[in-house]
Motif scaffolding. Structure first.
Motif, PDB file in Angstrom:
ATOM      1  N   TRP A 125      54.577   7.401-102.414  1.00  0.00           N
ATOM      2  CA  TRP A 125      55.644   6.310-103.003  1.00  0.00           C
ATOM      3  C   TRP A 125      55.520   5.633-103.623  1.00  0.00           C
ATOM      4  N   LYS A 126      56.555   5.469-104.547  1.00  0.00           N
ATOM      5  CA  LYS A 126      56.388   4.550-105.814  1.00  0.00           C
ATOM      6  C   LYS A 126      57.911   3.529-106.077  1.00  0.00           C
ATOM      7  N   CYS A 175      55.553  11.590 -96.896  1.00  0.00           N
ATOM      8  CA  CYS A 175      56.062  11.103 -97.868  1.00  0.00           C
ATOM      9  C   CYS A 175      53.906  11.477 -98.913  1.00  0.00           C
ATOM     10  N   GLU A 206      65.114  13.464-110.142  1.00  0.00           N
ATOM     11  CA  GLU A 206      64.254  13.188-109.625  1.00  0.00           C
ATOM     12  C   GLU A 206      65.515  12.356-108.059  1.00  0.00           C
ATOM     13  N   CYS A 207      64.724  13.234-106.960  1.00  0.00           N
ATOM     14  CA  CYS A 207      65.045  11.652-106.045  1.00  0.00           C
ATOM     15  C   CYS A 207      64.505  11.024-105.457  1.00  0.00           C
ATOM     16  N   HIS A 208      64.950   9.333-105.592  1.00  0.00           N
ATOM     17  CA  HIS A 208      64.369   8.336-104.684  1.00  0.00           C
ATOM     18  C   HIS A 208      64.298   7.663-102.900  1.00  0.00           C
ATOM     19  N   SER A 250      60.205  15.083-107.361  1.00  0.00           N
ATOM     20  CA  SER A 250      60.493  14.984-108.958  1.00  0.00           C
ATOM     21  C   SER A 250      61.033  16.868-109.525  1.00  0.00           C
ATOM     22  N   LYS A 254      59.848   3.836-102.370  1.00  0.00           N
ATOM     23  CA  LYS A 254      60.568   4.868-101.888  1.00  0.00           C
ATOM     24  C   LYS A 254      59.270   6.190-102.333  1.00  0.00           C
ATOM     25  N   CYS A 255      60.004   7.185-101.659  1.00  0.00           N
ATOM     26  CA  CYS A 255      58.817   8.379-101.652  1.00  0.00           C
ATOM     27  C   CYS A 255      60.089   8.960-102.814  1.00  0.00           C
ATOM     28  N   GLU A 256      59.030   9.767-103.620  1.00  0.00           N
ATOM     29  CA  GLU A 256      59.607  10.410-105.130  1.00  0.00           C
ATOM     30  C   GLU A 256      59.524  11.652-105.316  1.00  0.00           C
TER      31      GLU A 256
END
Length: 211
Positions: A97-98, A72, A138-140, A105, A101-103
Motif C-alpha cells: 500500500w502506497k 496487497c 505502474e498500476c495503483h 509495477s 492504494k495498492c501499487e
C-alpha cells in the motif's frame, strides 16, 4: 518504406508493453490456475485419505494466497518468453500500500526480436540497440479496484470443464474479467511511467537505421 519499418518495429515494442497488461490481467494467470485445480482433483481421487488431506492443505494455501492478494501483500514475479526468437523479459512487483492504494509495477524488456521479425520487416537494428528499450508501467488500485482485479483473477468461465480435454477450446472471458478490463480502460489506474524516455530512445534507434 521508412515509416513502414518504424511502424513494424513499433509493433514489437508494443508487444512488450502489452505483455505488462496481459501479465497483470487475470486472463494470463487462469491457465496455470486451471492446471493447479485439476492436479488437486487428481490428488483427491487417487491419493486415498492422505491425498484428500493433502488437497485440503492446497485449498487452505490457495485461500491464504487470495487473502494476500486482497490485502496487497508484497510479492514479485518474473516471466521470460521466447517465441521463435522474439524474447521478452517481464518483471512484476506488488509493492504494498502506497498512500492508500495498492501499487503494482512492471518492467518489460525485449533482448532479441528474432530472425522472423527482422527478415519480414527488413530491420537492421541490432538486438543490443533494441534491448535499450525498457518500458515501465505502474498500476495503483484502491481497495474496491483491487477486489475487482482479484475477483477477475479467481474467476472461471461457466462452461469450464475440469479434467476434460474440451477445456483447451477457446475460452470466453468471464464477467469479472470484463469488469476488470473495463476498469483498466476507464479509470486510469495504470500508466507507463517512462513513456517519453522510451519514445525518445525509439526515435534515436530507428533514426540510425534510416540513415
Amino acid at each position: 518504406m521508412k515509416k513502414i519499418k518504424i511502424f513494424a518495429a513499433g509493433l514489437v515494442v508494443l508487444l512488450s508493453l502489452q505483455a505488462i497488461s496481459s501479465a497483470i490481467s487475470p486472463v494470463a494467470i487462469n491457465e496455470p490456475k486451471a492446471v493447479n485445480e485439476n492436479t488437486t482433483e487428481q490428488v483427491k481421487l487417487t491419493g486415498g485419505p492422505g491425498g484428500a488431506l493433502f488437497a485440503d492443505k492446497f485449498d487452505a494455501l490457495a485461500k491464504r494466497y487470495e487473502k494476500n492478494l486482497r490485502e496487497c501483500v508484497p510479492a514479485h514475479f518474473n516471466q521470460y518468453l521466447d517465441l521463435f526468437g522474439l524474447k521478452i523479459n517481464l518483471s512484476i512487483d506488488i509493492n504494498g500500500w502506497k498512500e492508500g492504494k495498492c501499487e503494482y509495477s512492471a518492467t518489460a524488456n525485449v533482448p532479441a526480436i528474432g530472425d522472423d521479425i527482422r527478415e519480414t520487416f527488413g530491420l537492421t537494428v541490432t538486438d543490443e540497440q533494441f534491448a535499450r528499450l525498457k518500458p515501465v508501467g505502474e498500476c495503483h488500485f484502491d481497495k474496491d479496484q483491487l477486489n475487482i482485479a482479484v475477483d477477475a483473477l479467481l474467476s472461471e468461465p461457466k462452461d469450464a470443464m475440469k479434467g476434460d480435454k474440451k477445456i483447451s477450446k477457446k475460452r470466453e472471458t468471464t464477467p469479472e474479467e470484463e469488469k476488470f478490463m473495463a476498469m483498466l480502460m476507464t479509470q486510469n489506474v495504470c500508466q507507463f511511467t517512462n513513456k517519453e524516455e522510451v519514445f525518445r530512445q525509439f526515435e534515436e534507434i530507428f533514426g540510425l537505421q534510416s540513415k
